[in-house]
Every structure is written in structure tokens, then in C-alpha cells.
Enzyme design. Structure first.
Site: not given
Length: 441
Positions: A181, A184, A316, A389
């Protein structure tokens, strides 16, 4: 990105973080990487840059899945609300559907913290220069190869890290992927940290030395270089998530690469069929060239009918989570994922989470996703796969754009987790006491 807020404390800077700071390539003004992403007239995504909204009253995984299916990308989860990314038209649609939305501060800025500028992070161009610097510094440990190109023609690279890097040896392989993404950017810093930290500590740190002797490690620093350039190189953050591939019949640009993988693609309400959505899955599985590049690379590691890559982390931001498959179903097990498979995923995932202070859980405990890289890695290739994450835990820490002052601390925070995965990669089932059953011929 997917997230749940918790109340754990912050870890302090480690010696590894100080070493990373000493070895880091200085960041200067961000150079534009050709080819530029130019448009003669503003496109829909340029006219309506997405914003973040808190959506109140969304409490369960089922409710979060229903909201996500409207086309909103969920960035943050609490017990009583979520934070989503949406453009103005989607925000209006959600309000019309009865959702209670509250606009949050602009990208990279909150009441508590802000990124000083996109130059806090390596640009695509400076990332490539950093990799070249590390390869030149450690030629016996690092090797770079171009594995394909993005929609706009930028190189997608994989860097191999091993003590005998020039030889394709019969060792367990581990893959780390980053920056799927666009916004990020901290994940690119994670890739660079892993390369320089492991290379610099070979021959100094016993665990690192053993792993580089016994494993072949692959690092893909940016899966989505076009999106990264678009989000960062103008000098202001654009909150861009997807790739930069046009969509036929629509002025909306981009596919969510992490909904585009060819395992249970579009099956289960975990992605959007609307080109303007943040979670648009594309017209078909692997329609995004970036997805195909990485999938082809992974398949290229099948030697003699056996996949050499045994374990994988896809980095991420944000949320401080360790997630494992499946994302397409709420069930702990499903066809192709036995109880032992699930338990081994969970045991190693929980160990990694204990090391970095993240929360460990199955991906779908947050909400359903389909066509994700983690589901494809396990479901199609039987590679143990995790989604990390990274920092921060919530938008109050900077969301997708935390300040550059946290980069060294937050990348070094994952060193132990990386080593744990490497050490388990030869037999992930050892973590549940079943090495003899699964790993001895």
C-alpha cells in the site's frame, strides 16, 4: 492495513536501533523517479483525495465487514468504532446508509504528532540508492535483482541475503515484502533496516550469523513503487493506497494490490468491485502487474516441485498487529488449513507478538478480506504467512505518517520477531511439538 487499538506500553530504543541510526543512509530532498506520474487534467483521485473518518457504532467483525464491503478501507479498530479512509463521495454514501462519520485531522497530522515532511522517509529513488550502497558494502552477503516492473515501468527488486549469496543453495527460504500500500512508507524503512542490520551483524551476532549461514532470505522493499512515488514525491502526502493502473471505463485510478491475489479472489465480501473504492480488487485476479511480478517470483522458487520459501511476512502500517490466514473466513480452519496448520501459525505468530508488543490474531478476527497476499501464500503455495501492522497503534501516533524520529526505534523493534521467524522457518510445526510428524523424512 488493518488495526486494533490496545493499551500496551511503548518499547524503548535498543542498541540495534542505535546501530541502524549509525548505518542509515541520510535522507535528503526527495528526487522524482522517472517515469513521472503525470496527467494533463486532474483525474478523479486527484480531485478527491481521500480523508480519514471515525465511524461510530461499528463494534463486531460482522459489522466491520459490512462497512468494508461498502468500499471503505478500515485503518483502525476499537471496541465501539473504526477509522476509515474515504473520499467525499464515499463518505456521503456511508452517511446516507446510516453510518455516523466524524472527519479526522489531515494526513500525517493529529492533535499529538505529525510527520515533518515526506522527506522523513526514503523516497523510491533514495531507497534504490540505499540498497545499492548496502550491496556494495556487503557483496558477499547481499545481491539485488530486478524481478519485474510496475505499471509505470519502475523496477521492482528483490534483495537476497545469505552467507553464500551467489549460490542457490538447498536451504529454507524466507520472504519479507513491503509497501504494498503506497502510503505505508515506514515499511520501506523496515526493509532497509533488515538488510543493513542483518548484513552488518554477520560474524558479530551469533544468532544472525547462524541464520545467514542456514537460510536464504529475500527482501522486496517496495511492491508498489508507482503508488509510493505518487503519494510522496510531490512534497505532500496524498493518502494514496492503491497502485497507479488506470481502470477501463472509469476515471478512477488504481487497484488495491492486497485484494488482487488469486486465492478466493472476490469470494466473500472482503473487497470491492467498484474502481473508485480504496479496496477495489481489480477486474480479475492478478490483473495488477505488481501482483503478477511478486506471484511469479514466489513461483520461481519452486525447485524440483517443492516450494523453497517456507515462511513470509508482509509488512504494513498501522495498528501493531501480527495476523495470520485465513482472511476470507471467520473459521479458524478451512479447506487447506488444518488445525495443526492453524496452531503452528498461531504459536509462531504469538511468539513474534510477545517480542514486539503487537497483538496476535487471525486476520478475519478484524473483518473479512479476500484476495489477500497472506491467503494466497498459504492457500496456493503452503507458505506460512503473516501480516505485520507496524507502528503506530492509532492515528494519534501519526497514523500512516508518523514522524521520522520513530523510524529507528520502530524498525529495530521487529528484529527479534524477524529472527524468531527465521529460526522457525526450517520447521514451523516444531512450535507445536510436531516436528517428527511433519518435518522429518
Amino acid at each position: 492495513m488493518r488495526m486494533r487499538m490496545t493499551k500496551r506500553g511503548r518499547r524503548t530504543t535498543t542498541a540495534a536501533a542505535l546501530l541502524a541510526l549509525a548505518l542509515a543512509v541520510p535522507l535528503g530532498a526527495q528526487a522524482l523517479a522517472a517515469p513521472a506520474d503525470s496527467s494533463p487534467t486532474p483525474t478523479a483521485d486527484q480531485r478527491q483525495a481521500p480523508d480519514q473518518y471515525e465511524v461510530s457504532g461499528v463494534r463486531t467483525a460482522t459489522e466491520r465487514t459490512r462497512l468494508s464491503a461498502q468500499g471503505a478501507a478500515i485503518n483502525e479498530v476499537t471496541d465501539h468504532s473504526v477509522v476509515v479512509t474515504a473520499d467525499k463521495s464515499l463518505a456521503a454514501k456511508l452517511r446516507k446508509a446510516g453510518y455516523d462519520l466524524t472527519a479526522l485531522p489531515a494526513a500525517g497530522r493529529s492533535a499529538d504528532v505529525s510527520a515533518s515532511a515526506p522527506s522523513d522517509y526514503h523516497s523510491y529513488a533514495s531507497m534504490m540508492r540505499a540498497v545499492d550502497t548496502y550491496v556494495a558494502q556487503y557483496p558477499n552477503l547481499l545481491r539485488k535483482q530486478v524481478i519485474g516492473r510496475s505499471y509505470q515501468g519502475r523496477d521492482i527488486i528483490a534483495v537476497k541475503l545469505s552467507s553464500n549469496v551467489a549460490v542457490d543453495e538447498n536451504k529454507p527460504e524466507v520472504l519479507f515484502t513491503h509497501n504494498m500500500h503506497a502510503r505505508e512508507h515506514l515499511t520501506v524503512e523496515m526493509a532497509l533496516y533488515t538488510l543493513r542490520e542483518l548484513a552488518s551483524q554477520y560474524g558479530r551476532d551469533q544468532r544472525v550469523t547462524r541464520m545467514l549461514d542456514q537460510r536464504e532470505i529475500w527482501v522486496i522493499p517496495s511492491i508498489n513503487p508507482d503508488g509510493k512515488v505518487y503519494d510522496q514525491d510531490s512534497g505532500r502526502f496524498r493518502m494514496w493506497r492503491k497502485n497507479r493502473q488506470p481502470n477501463s471505463g472509469s476515471s478512477a485510478v488504481g487497484t488495491d494490490i492486497n485484494r488482487n491475489w488469486a486465492y478466493r479472489w472476490g469470494c466473500c465480501g472482503g473487497s470491492s468491485g467498484s474502481p473508485g473504492s480504496e479496496t477495489y480488487r481489480g477486474p480479475s485476479a492478478h490483473s495488477a502487474p505488481e501482483t503478477r511480478v511478486v506471484a511469479d517470483f514466489v513461483r520461481s522458487r519452486i525447485v524440483g516441485g517443492k516450494q523453497q520459501i517456507s515462511a513470509h511476512i508482509d509488512f504494513h502500517t498501522y495498528g501493531e498487529l501480527v495476523l495470520w490466514p485465513y482472511g476470507f473466513t471467520y473459521n479458524d480452519t478451512a479447506p487447506g488449513l488444518t488445525q495443526d496448520d492453524r496452531n503452528a501459525h498461531a504459536a509462531v505468530g504469538q511468539a513474534m507478538a510477545r517480542s514486539n508488543g503487537y497483538r496476535a490474531q487471525q486476520s478475519s478476527d478484524l473483518y473479512i478480506t479476500d484476495g489477500s497476499i497472506g491467503d494466497w501464500m498459504w492457500g496456493d503455495q503452503k507458505i506460512f504467512s503473516y501480516t505485520f501492522e507496524m507502528y503506530p497503534r492509532s492515528s494519534s501516533g501519526g497514523g500512516f505518517y508518523p514522524p521520522g524520529s520513530v523510524i529507528n526505534r520502530e524498525t529495530a523493534r521487529n528484529k527479534e520477531a524477524v529472527l524468531l521467524l527465521l529460526e522457525n522457518a526450517d520447521c514451523m510445526y516444531r512450535s507445536i511439538g510436531k516436528e517428527a510428524q511433519y518435518c522429518r523424512s
